[in-house]
Design a protein around this motif. Structure first.
Motif, PDB file in Angstrom:
ATOM      1  N   ALA A 211       0.840  -1.272  -0.071  1.00 13.03           N
ATOM      2  CA  ALA A 211       0.030   0.126   0.059  1.00 13.03           C
ATOM      3  C   ALA A 211       0.870   1.260  -0.003  1.00 13.03           C
ATOM      4  CB  ALA A 211      -0.790  -0.024   1.291  1.00 13.03           C
ATOM      5  N   ALA A 212       0.120   2.485  -0.358  1.00 15.26           N
ATOM      6  CA  ALA A 212       1.050   3.661  -0.647  1.00 15.26           C
ATOM      7  C   ALA A 212       0.483   4.628   0.551  1.00 15.26           C
ATOM      8  CB  ALA A 212       1.277   3.970  -1.958  1.00 15.26           C
ATOM      9  N   ILE A 213       1.419   5.342   1.227  1.00 18.80           N
ATOM     10  CA  ILE A 213       0.645   6.648   1.851  1.00 18.80           C
ATOM     11  C   ILE A 213       0.988   7.937   0.973  1.00 18.80           C
ATOM     12  CG2 ILE A 213       0.975   8.104   3.878  1.00 18.80           C
ATOM     13  CD1 ILE A 213       1.744   5.497   5.418  1.00 18.80           C
ATOM     14  N   CYS A 214      -0.136   8.335   0.567  1.00 18.28           N
ATOM     15  CA  CYS A 214       0.089   9.459  -0.415  1.00 18.28           C
ATOM     16  C   CYS A 214      -1.360  10.436  -0.178  1.00 18.28           C
ATOM     17  CB  CYS A 214       0.401   8.971  -1.863  1.00 18.28           C
ATOM     18  SG  CYS A 214      -0.738   7.913  -2.206  1.00 18.28           S
ATOM     19  N   SER A 215      -1.272  11.519  -1.170  1.00 22.77           N
ATOM     20  CA  SER A 215      -2.508  12.056  -1.107  1.00 22.77           C
ATOM     21  C   SER A 215      -3.548  11.679  -1.804  1.00 22.77           C
ATOM     22  CB  SER A 215      -2.212  13.534  -1.637  1.00 22.77           C
ATOM     23  OG  SER A 215      -2.180  13.706  -3.029  1.00 22.77           O
ATOM     24  N   LYS A 216      -4.789  12.240  -1.874  1.00 23.75           N
ATOM     25  CA  LYS A 216      -6.083  11.485  -2.485  1.00 23.75           C
ATOM     26  C   LYS A 216      -5.888  11.902  -3.834  1.00 23.75           C
ATOM     27  CE  LYS A 216     -10.821  12.349  -1.537  1.00 23.75           C
ATOM     28  NZ  LYS A 216     -11.796  13.256  -0.727  1.00 23.75           N
ATOM     29  N   LEU A 217      -5.228  12.973  -4.352  1.00 21.36           N
ATOM     30  CA  LEU A 217      -5.000  13.288  -5.634  1.00 21.36           C
ATOM     31  C   LEU A 217      -4.345  12.009  -6.594  1.00 21.36           C
ATOM     32  CD1 LEU A 217      -5.277  15.706  -7.906  1.00 21.36           C
ATOM     33  CD2 LEU A 217      -2.575  16.042  -6.979  1.00 21.36           C
ATOM     34  N   CYS A 218      -3.501  11.246  -5.711  1.00 17.60           N
ATOM     35  CA  CYS A 218      -2.840   9.963  -6.300  1.00 17.60           C
ATOM     36  C   CYS A 218      -3.691   9.208  -6.908  1.00 17.60           C
ATOM     37  CB  CYS A 218      -1.779   9.661  -5.528  1.00 17.60           C
ATOM     38  SG  CYS A 218      -0.135  10.616  -5.222  1.00 17.60           S
ATOM     39  N   ALA A 219      -5.089   9.069  -6.278  1.00 12.92           N
ATOM     40  CA  ALA A 219      -6.108   7.974  -6.664  1.00 12.92           C
ATOM     41  C   ALA A 219      -6.408   8.422  -7.988  1.00 12.92           C
ATOM     42  CB  ALA A 219      -7.235   7.907  -5.624  1.00 12.92           C
ATOM     43  N   THR A 220      -6.663   9.639  -8.361  1.00  6.94           N
ATOM     44  CA  THR A 220      -7.050   9.966  -9.658  1.00  6.94           C
ATOM     45  C   THR A 220      -5.878  10.184 -10.536  1.00  6.94           C
ATOM     46  OG1 THR A 220      -7.181  12.096  -8.649  1.00  6.94           O
ATOM     47  CG2 THR A 220      -9.090  11.462  -9.496  1.00  6.94           C
ATOM     48  N   LEU A 221      -4.883  10.144 -10.242  1.00  7.78           N
ATOM     49  CA  LEU A 221      -3.877  10.417 -11.139  1.00  7.78           C
ATOM     50  C   LEU A 221      -3.043   9.020 -11.661  1.00  7.78           C
ATOM     51  CD1 LEU A 221      -1.461  13.162  -9.652  1.00  7.78           C
ATOM     52  CD2 LEU A 221      -2.472  13.300 -11.813  1.00  7.78           C
ATOM     53  N   PHE A 222      -3.184   8.128 -10.708  1.00 14.64           N
ATOM     54  CA  PHE A 222      -2.704   6.828 -11.127  1.00 14.64           C
ATOM     55  C   PHE A 222      -3.898   5.721 -11.143  1.00 14.64           C
ATOM     56  CE2 PHE A 222       0.766   8.832  -8.854  1.00 14.64           C
ATOM     57  CZ  PHE A 222       1.793   8.854  -9.505  1.00 14.64           C
ATOM     58  N   ASN A 223      -4.148   5.608 -12.481  1.00 16.22           N
ATOM     59  CA  ASN A 223      -5.226   4.679 -12.855  1.00 16.22           C
ATOM     60  C   ASN A 223      -5.178   3.216 -12.072  1.00 16.22           C
ATOM     61  OD1 ASN A 223      -7.388   4.863 -14.333  1.00 16.22           O
ATOM     62  ND2 ASN A 223      -6.365   5.361 -16.282  1.00 16.22           N
ATOM     63  N   GLY A 224      -6.210   2.700 -11.456  1.00 16.57           N
ATOM     64  CA  GLY A 224      -6.124   1.187 -10.979  1.00 16.57           C
ATOM     65  C   GLY A 224      -5.917   1.576  -9.578  1.00 16.57           C
ATOM     66  N   LEU A 225      -5.729   2.698  -8.670  1.00 11.41           N
ATOM     67  CA  LEU A 225      -5.517   2.696  -7.350  1.00 11.41           C
ATOM     68  C   LEU A 225      -6.822   3.183  -6.837  1.00 11.41           C
ATOM     69  CD1 LEU A 225      -2.048   4.310  -7.080  1.00 11.41           C
ATOM     70  CD2 LEU A 225      -2.747   1.956  -7.449  1.00 11.41           C
ATOM     71  N   GLU A 226      -7.285   2.554  -5.475  1.00 10.36           N
ATOM     72  CA  GLU A 226      -8.176   3.056  -4.800  1.00 10.36           C
ATOM     73  C   GLU A 226      -7.801   3.466  -3.384  1.00 10.36           C
ATOM     74  OE1 GLU A 226     -11.170  -0.250  -5.159  1.00 10.36           O
ATOM     75  OE2 GLU A 226     -10.342  -0.872  -3.119  1.00 10.36           O
ATOM     76  N   ILE A 227      -8.554   4.277  -2.791  1.00 11.92           N
ATOM     77  CA  ILE A 227      -8.494   4.674  -1.214  1.00 11.92           C
ATOM     78  C   ILE A 227      -9.258   3.627  -0.399  1.00 11.92           C
ATOM     79  CG2 ILE A 227      -8.832   6.557   0.449  1.00 11.92           C
ATOM     80  CD1 ILE A 227      -8.963   8.469  -2.404  1.00 11.92           C
ATOM     81  N   LEU A 228      -8.153   3.145   0.499  1.00 13.26           N
ATOM     82  CA  LEU A 228      -8.453   2.458   1.797  1.00 13.26           C
ATOM     83  C   LEU A 228      -9.019   3.195   3.064  1.00 13.26           C
ATOM     84  CD1 LEU A 228      -6.811  -0.768   2.335  1.00 13.26           C
ATOM     85  CD2 LEU A 228      -8.924  -0.625   1.689  1.00 13.26           C
ATOM     86  N   TYR A 229      -8.075   4.105   3.253  1.00  8.14           N
ATOM     87  CA  TYR A 229      -8.479   4.995   4.394  1.00  8.14           C
ATOM     88  C   TYR A 229      -8.075   6.428   4.074  1.00  8.14           C
ATOM     89  CZ  TYR A 229      -8.015   0.502   6.917  1.00  8.14           C
ATOM     90  OH  TYR A 229      -8.140  -0.574   7.507  1.00  8.14           O
ATOM     91  N   GLU A 230      -8.882   7.487   4.559  1.00  7.68           N
ATOM     92  CA  GLU A 230      -8.508   8.613   4.626  1.00  7.68           C
ATOM     93  C   GLU A 230      -8.026   9.609   5.909  1.00  7.68           C
ATOM     94  OE1 GLU A 230     -10.844  11.446   2.290  1.00  7.68           O
ATOM     95  OE2 GLU A 230     -11.704   9.677   1.259  1.00  7.68           O
ATOM     96  N   GLY A 231      -7.210  10.587   6.022  1.00  7.14           N
ATOM     97  CA  GLY A 231      -6.921  11.139   6.993  1.00  7.14           C
ATOM     98  C   GLY A 231      -6.141  10.426   8.113  1.00  7.14           C
ATOM     99  N   ILE A 232      -5.109   9.364   7.918  1.00  7.59           N
ATOM    100  CA  ILE A 232      -4.365   8.732   8.581  1.00  7.59           C
ATOM    101  C   ILE A 232      -3.234   9.239   9.386  1.00  7.59           C
ATOM    102  CG2 ILE A 232      -5.269   6.661   7.236  1.00  7.59           C
ATOM    103  CD1 ILE A 232      -2.290   6.421   6.269  1.00  7.59           C
ATOM    104  N   GLN A 233      -2.942  10.426   9.228  1.00  5.84           N
ATOM    105  CA  GLN A 233      -2.034  10.783  10.004  1.00  5.84           C
ATOM    106  C   GLN A 233      -2.081  11.086  11.398  1.00  5.84           C
ATOM    107  OE1 GLN A 233      -3.509  12.861   7.529  1.00  5.84           O
ATOM    108  NE2 GLN A 233      -4.747  14.306   8.955  1.00  5.84           N
ATOM    109  N   ASP A 234      -1.065  11.073  12.305  1.00 10.09           N
ATOM    110  CA  ASP A 234      -1.426  11.117  13.787  1.00 10.09           C
ATOM    111  C   ASP A 234      -2.155  12.072  14.506  1.00 10.09           C
ATOM    112  OD1 ASP A 234      -0.198   8.599  13.505  1.00 10.09           O
ATOM    113  OD2 ASP A 234       1.519   9.103  14.112  1.00 10.09           O
ATOM    114  N   GLN A 235      -2.230  13.274  13.609  1.00 10.76           N
ATOM    115  CA  GLN A 235      -2.925  14.533  14.324  1.00 10.76           C
ATOM    116  C   GLN A 235      -3.780  14.815  13.187  1.00 10.76           C
ATOM    117  OE1 GLN A 235      -2.222  16.126  17.277  1.00 10.76           O
ATOM    118  NE2 GLN A 235      -0.716  14.496  17.879  1.00 10.76           N
ATOM    119  N   ASN A 236      -4.981  15.104  13.363  1.00 11.65           N
ATOM    120  CA  ASN A 236      -5.734  15.806  12.133  1.00 11.65           C
ATOM    121  C   ASN A 236      -5.216  17.138  11.889  1.00 11.65           C
ATOM    122  OD1 ASN A 236      -8.115  15.724  10.468  1.00 11.65           O
ATOM    123  ND2 ASN A 236      -8.998  17.438  11.713  1.00 11.65           N
TER     124      ASN A 236
END
Ligand SMILES: O=C(O)C(=O)C[C@]1(C(=O)O)C=C[C@@H](O)C=C1
Length: 288
Positions: free
Chosen positions: A149-174
């Motif tokens: 899996a990769a930790i990256c921005s939401k934007l990468c899910a649209t830029l790289f075909n075939g990827l999907e978001i499993l979790y959002e906002g996973i950093q230790d502080q909001n």
């Protein structure tokens, strides 16, 4: 570089936070130049392959970006002309259809892995962590590594075909922000105007090096800061690599202008003269 469009280097590929920060400042008025590492961005500026670059400097959860300060130790490293603060909300991306229990390894930039350490320990205690050159490079890499899996921005899910978001906002502080610097080779490179009115210059960065091999009674940092006699809003340090003595440091003092109406540039230059009189090297790395 007459006639060539103004070009801005950033840590690529497209989809990194550096790319987003650069776009926030320069929009579509400039050309962009992707680099594989932060050091490469510095090199592109120094060699004048580009007119400016955007460099990550500090994150509000994980702290200083070490590669940036290691580059700032070198001579003729460029000049800081501005800052960009970006809100960072990390996502965990996988190849379409991959389930959380199938994930064996997690790839990202070391800053992003550090900012999500709590989430990773809690949810993926057995996954191996793999440092990548950037968050978007990690997203690109998992296209061919289905168990990762990769930790990256939401934007990468649209830029790289075939990827999907499993979790959002996973950093230790909001609340999570990264500060970037805008660099040019020298102070006099003309920058495109920002979309919003630029505040007047209130910051400076000075590199302070007390060399014990050159000045055996080099003063300690408190005396150097006393001679500087300006507001120091942050102080970073990295080892002096070329000293014969161990544990000698290079200091980076970020300065903040007070209420005085005197020229900020000359106030900083005068402060550096006071430091040099102690036998300490002082180099101006930025004014913004
Ligand atoms: O890998 C990226 O996306 C970057 O732009 C680098 C970087 C960093 O070095 O701090 C930028 C912002 C985030 O803090 C995570 C990574």
């Amino acid at each position: 570089m007459h006639g060539t469009p103004f070009t801005v280097a950033f840590l690529g590929p497209l989809g990194t936070y550096s790319h987003q920060a650069a776009y926030d400042r320069f929009g579509n008025t400039v050309g962009y130049y992707e680099c594989k590492t932060i050091t490469e961005v510095f090199n592109a500026i120094a060699s004048k392959a580009v007119q400016a670059g955007v460099i990550p400097q500090e994150n509000s959860i994980y702290g200083t970006v070490i590669e940036t300060y290691d580059a700032l130790r070198k001579q003729n490293v460029g000049f800081i002309r501005g800052e960009i603060v970006l809100k960072v909300q990390h996502c965990l991306l996988v190849r379409g259809g991959v389930k959380p229990e199938e994930i064996q390894c997690i790839k990202s930039h070391e800053q992003a892995l550090g900012q999500c350490r709590g989430f990773l320990t809690k949810n993926f205690p057995n996954a191996s962590l793999e440092k990548m050159a950037s968050t978007a490079a990690a997203a690109e890499a998992i296209l061919t590594s289905p168990k990762c899996a990769a930790i990256c921005s939401k934007l990468c899910a649209t830029l790289f075909n075939g990827l999907e978001i499993l979790y959002e906002g996973i950093q230790d502080q909001n609340s999570n922000f990264t500060r970037f610097h805008v660099l040019t080779a020298t102070q006099d490179v003309e920058l495109p105007p920002p979309a919003y009115p630029a505040p007047s210059q209130t910051h400076g960065l000075v590199r302070l090096t007390a060399r014990r091999d050159v000045t055996p009674r080099a003063p300690p940092i408190n005396q150097i800061l006393a001679a500087l006699d300006l507001t120091v809003s942050r102080l970073d340090r990295r080892p002096q690599l070329d000293s014969p003595f161990p544990f000698c440091d290079v200091y980076f003092a970020e300065l903040e202008k007070g209420d005085s109406s005197a020229s900020w540039h000359s106030a900083v230059e005068d402060a550096m003269k006071r430091v040099k009189a102690l036998g300490v090297e002082a180099e101006l790395l930025g004014l913004w």
